[in-house]
Design an enzyme around this catalytic site. Structure first.
Site, PDB file in Angstrom:
ATOM      1  N   GLY A  24       8.363  -5.058   9.394  1.00 43.78           N
ATOM      2  CA  GLY A  24       8.654  -5.440  10.767  1.00 43.78           C
ATOM      3  C   GLY A  24       9.913  -6.265  10.915  1.00 43.78           C
ATOM      4  O   GLY A  24      10.662  -6.117  11.889  1.00 43.78           O
ATOM      5  N   SER A  32       5.009  -2.293  11.653  1.00 48.42           N
ATOM      6  CA  SER A  32       4.801  -2.750  10.278  1.00 48.42           C
ATOM      7  C   SER A  32       3.504  -2.176   9.748  1.00 48.42           C
ATOM      8  O   SER A  32       2.481  -2.173  10.448  1.00 48.42           O
ATOM      9  CB  SER A  32       4.757  -4.275  10.225  1.00 48.42           C
ATOM     10  OG  SER A  32       4.524  -4.731   8.903  1.00 48.42           O
ATOM     11  N   ALA A  33       3.525  -1.700   8.493  1.00 49.51           N
ATOM     12  CA  ALA A  33       2.359  -1.038   7.915  1.00 49.51           C
ATOM     13  C   ALA A  33       1.220  -1.994   7.600  1.00 49.51           C
ATOM     14  O   ALA A  33       0.050  -1.690   7.839  1.00 49.51           O
ATOM     15  CB  ALA A  33       2.766  -0.281   6.646  1.00 49.51           C
ATOM     16  N   HIS A  34       1.528  -3.157   7.039  1.00 42.05           N
ATOM     17  CA  HIS A  34       0.457  -3.986   6.489  1.00 42.05           C
ATOM     18  C   HIS A  34      -0.385  -4.686   7.533  1.00 42.05           C
ATOM     19  O   HIS A  34      -1.434  -5.240   7.217  1.00 42.05           O
ATOM     20  CB  HIS A  34       1.002  -4.996   5.466  1.00 42.05           C
ATOM     21  CG  HIS A  34       1.713  -6.179   6.050  1.00 42.05           C
ATOM     22  ND1 HIS A  34       1.152  -7.431   6.096  1.00 42.05           N
ATOM     23  CD2 HIS A  34       2.942  -6.304   6.594  1.00 42.05           C
ATOM     24  CE1 HIS A  34       2.008  -8.288   6.629  1.00 42.05           C
ATOM     25  NE2 HIS A  34       3.099  -7.630   6.937  1.00 42.05           N
ATOM     26  N   THR A  51      16.912   4.177  -0.980  1.00 35.82           N
ATOM     27  CA  THR A  51      15.888   5.159  -1.327  1.00 35.82           C
ATOM     28  C   THR A  51      14.566   4.814  -0.664  1.00 35.82           C
ATOM     29  O   THR A  51      14.089   3.680  -0.761  1.00 35.82           O
ATOM     30  CB  THR A  51      15.696   5.222  -2.853  1.00 35.82           C
ATOM     31  OG1 THR A  51      16.942   5.560  -3.465  1.00 35.82           O
ATOM     32  CG2 THR A  51      14.636   6.234  -3.231  1.00 35.82           C
ATOM     33  N   CYS A  89       3.767 -16.299   8.647  1.00 36.68           N
ATOM     34  CA  CYS A  89       4.996 -15.741   8.058  1.00 36.68           C
ATOM     35  C   CYS A  89       6.095 -16.786   7.950  1.00 36.68           C
ATOM     36  O   CYS A  89       7.275 -16.468   8.008  1.00 36.68           O
ATOM     37  CB  CYS A  89       5.478 -14.560   8.909  1.00 36.68           C
ATOM     38  SG  CYS A  89       4.251 -13.267   9.105  1.00 36.68           S
TER      39      CYS A  89
END
Length: 400
Positions: free
Chosen positions: A88, A218-220, A256, A342
């Protein structure tokens, strides 16, 4: 201590010291079994680079593009409008600084007073003027103030207005009127960057209905892996890369791609959409927990009258400092946070509550509990039990 949580048929192992109840989903959610399975399948491909043109590289590319389609479908967008990032924070930096760069610096950022530091600091380093969008005591952005400000906007002096507004606040769970704010900005010829990190998978997210130009993900936070995120951008919206290299992700985010992380993100998003009604049902247990804490502990629930995420509760008891509460509950085997998790592990006065007009005593005593896809009804009761016991040893005995 090894704790086992049952999730969709797969035992999730958490090696966290003395943890019994996890109530810090807004910090990070446990990995969903669907995400874990997708990641393991990606790892089975071996050491492959999705930019390679050989068979192994094409297989990795297929994994990335499948996930791109899954993330896009979850927010009602085309797959090609999704750019994968490291999370994020990077997504917000790309949106904010990339939009400014796309406008050649002819812009002024309007950042709400309750934005995550990932947004506010990206704005501060964008090289253009930054204004503050004020917050009402309800915890929502002041649309009237925004309307008046835009009516007097001097485009020749200030350039394009770019609003930065989160969908759901990470500390309070309060939902913002993003669609209404974005409509005002659009009428003024401006752009809207939306931080949907906390809202994703918890409320229905559709980019067309929101009317924004950029959406950070954001994935988590939804049960995917840490270190993976995405930025959705409206086709035609100004956007330039802020990270340079090999030109991956259509030249917008070089480097990558994290194939396994992206695979886990896509799988987590697909499952989160299916589980949305279950998340919403957490509101019943959250409300019961809050009612008990108010009746027995005299807490003030932040944003109680505002629309909130179902699994989030921010409450305070003046005189019971937030850091004391966090430590007491940790000793009782309960994970919670004070403010944003965070900020390098720091416990400090909540700037979000200060922006809402809270006094120092309230802002210094507010804590956040947050629940999610693997939470159980009894978790809410255990959190209340632990908090009330901690309070009885401190502030409550003093008020008798």
């Amino acid at each position: 201590m090894q704790i086992f949580l049952q999730g969709a048929g797969l035992i999730e192992r958490l090696y966290i010291r003395e943890v019994m109840i996890y109530a810090d989903y807004n910090a990070t959610a446990p990995l969903r079994p669907e995400a874990r399975a997708a990641m393991l399948a990606a790892y089975e491909l071996g050491p492959v680079n999705p930019s390679s043109v050989h068979k192994a590289g094409r297989a990795a590319r297929a994994v990335v593009e499948k996930a791109r389609a899954e993330v896009g479908a979850a927010i009602g967008s085309r797959a090609e409008d999704i750019v994968f990032t490291s999370g994020g924070t990077e997504s917000l930096a790309l949106a904010i600084q990339g939009a400014v760069a796309g406008l050649d610096g002819a812009a002024t950022l309007i950042v709400s007073a309750i934005e995550h530091e990932a947004a506010s600091k990206a704005a501060a380093h964008a090289g253009v003027p930054v204004e503050t969008a004020y917050i009402l005591p309800t915890g929502q952005v002041d649309l009237d103030d925004l309307r008046v400000r835009l009516a007097a906007w001097d485009r020749g002096l200030k350039g394009t207005p770019i609003l930065v507004l989160m969908l759901a606040n990470n500390e309070t769970g309060i939902l913002q009127p993003v669609a209404e704010a974005a409509a005002l900005i659009r009428e003024a010829g401006g752009l809207t960057v939306c931080d949907a990190v906390q809202g994703l998978g918890k409320v229905a997210v559709n980019v067309a209905l929101l009317g924004v130009d950029y959406l950070a993900l954001s994935a988590h936070k939804v049960g995917g892996p840490q270190g993976t995120g995405a930025l959705w951008h409206r086709a035609g919206a100004p956007l330039k890369a802020v990270l340079y290299g090999g030109g991956q992700e259509r030249g917008l985010r070089s480097g990558t791609e994290n194939v396994a992380g992206i695979a886990g993100f896509g799988a987590a998003m697909s499952q989160a959409v299916l589980d949305l009604s279950r998340y919403v049902s957490l509101g019943t247990h959250r409300d019961a927990m809050e009612a008990r804490l108010k009746a027995e502990g005299g807490v003030i629930v932040i944003g109680e009258g505002s629309p909130r995420l179902a699994g989030v509760s921010n409450f305070a008891r003046a005189g019971f400092r937030a850091e004391t509460q966090v430590m007491a509950l940790d000793l009782a085997g309960v994970c919670i946070s004070a403010g944003s998790a965070c900020s390098s592990g720091k416990v400090k006065r909540s700037l979000v509550l200060m922006a809402m007009g809270a006094d120092d005593a309230l802002a210094e005593s507010a804590i956040r509990t947050s629940f999610g896809w693997n939470s159980r009804p009894e978790d809410f009761r255990h959190v209340a039990d632990a908090w009330l016991e901690a309070a009885r040893r401190t502030v409550l005995k003093e008020s008798v």
